[in-house]
Design a protein around this motif. Structure first.
Motif, PDB file in Angstrom:
ATOM      1  N   PRO A 252       1.901   5.606  -3.500  1.00 47.67           N
ATOM      2  CA  PRO A 252       1.049   4.775  -2.563  1.00 47.67           C
ATOM      3  C   PRO A 252      -0.207   4.695  -3.015  1.00 47.67           C
ATOM      4  O   PRO A 252      -0.860   5.545  -3.620  1.00 47.67           O
ATOM      5  CB  PRO A 252       1.248   5.828  -1.333  1.00 47.67           C
ATOM      6  N   GLY A 253      -0.624   3.514  -2.750  1.00 46.71           N
ATOM      7  CA  GLY A 253      -2.288   3.194  -2.981  1.00 46.71           C
ATOM      8  C   GLY A 253      -2.422   2.803  -4.379  1.00 46.71           C
ATOM      9  O   GLY A 253      -3.709   2.708  -4.570  1.00 46.71           O
ATOM     10  N   THR A 254      -1.547   2.833  -5.254  1.00 45.82           N
ATOM     11  CA  THR A 254      -1.655   2.607  -6.843  1.00 45.82           C
ATOM     12  C   THR A 254      -1.406   1.183  -7.138  1.00 45.82           C
ATOM     13  O   THR A 254      -1.873   0.798  -8.312  1.00 45.82           O
ATOM     14  CB  THR A 254      -0.868   3.576  -7.701  1.00 45.82           C
TER      15      THR A 254
ATOM     16  N   TYR B 159      -5.119  -6.851  -2.121  1.00 42.29           N
ATOM     17  CA  TYR B 159      -4.736  -7.445  -0.854  1.00 42.29           C
ATOM     18  C   TYR B 159      -4.979  -8.958  -0.524  1.00 42.29           C
ATOM     19  O   TYR B 159      -5.999  -9.252  -1.212  1.00 42.29           O
ATOM     20  CB  TYR B 159      -5.193  -6.814   0.322  1.00 42.29           C
TER      21      TYR B 159
ATOM     22  N   ASN C 133       0.789  -1.408  -0.048  1.00 36.69           N
ATOM     23  CA  ASN C 133      -0.122   0.045  -0.076  1.00 36.69           C
ATOM     24  C   ASN C 133       0.862   1.363  -0.103  1.00 36.69           C
ATOM     25  O   ASN C 133       0.484   2.238  -0.687  1.00 36.69           O
ATOM     26  CB  ASN C 133      -0.968   0.055   1.149  1.00 36.69           C
ATOM     27  N   GLN C 134       2.011   1.162   0.818  1.00 32.51           N
ATOM     28  CA  GLN C 134       2.835   2.349   0.911  1.00 32.51           C
ATOM     29  C   GLN C 134       3.539   2.491  -0.804  1.00 32.51           C
ATOM     30  O   GLN C 134       4.168   3.626  -0.767  1.00 32.51           O
ATOM     31  CB  GLN C 134       3.706   2.253   1.855  1.00 32.51           C
TER      32      GLN C 134
END
Length: 126
Positions: free
Chosen positions: A107-109, A117, A55-56
């Motif tokens: 992040p988040g891409t 996940y 995620n980071q």
């Protein structure tokens, strides 16, 4: 499935709070002296941390954590503490192979790369 694993699974699957998963199992791992439970706790801490790194945007961090914990996951039975380890090994490896070659992404891409996940599969033993 012991209570600490039940809480870990709840945090991992329902809340996606990988930082708190790390906290819950790190304490258990450091307190445990029996194998393979001690190694199991540590490996699952690393799986949760890999999801956090994903995620980071830290792809190399994910790769490093995979390298640390996968040998332990391979040594565990296909079902351990009520978790489908065979599924976890397969999906975690698939996730690794989907990572972009970059060391870092925004992040988040990660979903843009077709990555989701992990979700821990539960096997209830009757």
């Amino acid at each position: 499935m012991n209570e600490i694993t039940r809480e870990f699974v709840r945090l991992f699957n329902e809340e996606r709070d990988f930082y708190e998963c790390h906290e819950v199992f790190e304490e258990a791992w450091k307190a445990e002296s029996e194998e393979p439970l001690k190694s199991y706790y540590k490996a699952l801490v690393q799986v949760a941390t890999a999801q956090f790194k994903l995620n980071q945007g830290y792809m190399n961090g994910f790769r490093k954590l995979y390298g640390f914990c996968f040998p332990v996951l391979e040594r565990l039975p296909d079902v351990y503490q009520g978790i489908d380890m065979q599924r976890l090994r397969s999906e975690f490896t698939a996730q690794l192979h989907q990572l972009p070659a970059d060391a870092y992404i925004t992040p988040g891409t990660y979903p843009q790369y077709g990555i989701n996940y992990l979700s821990l599969g539960i096997v209830e033993i009757i």
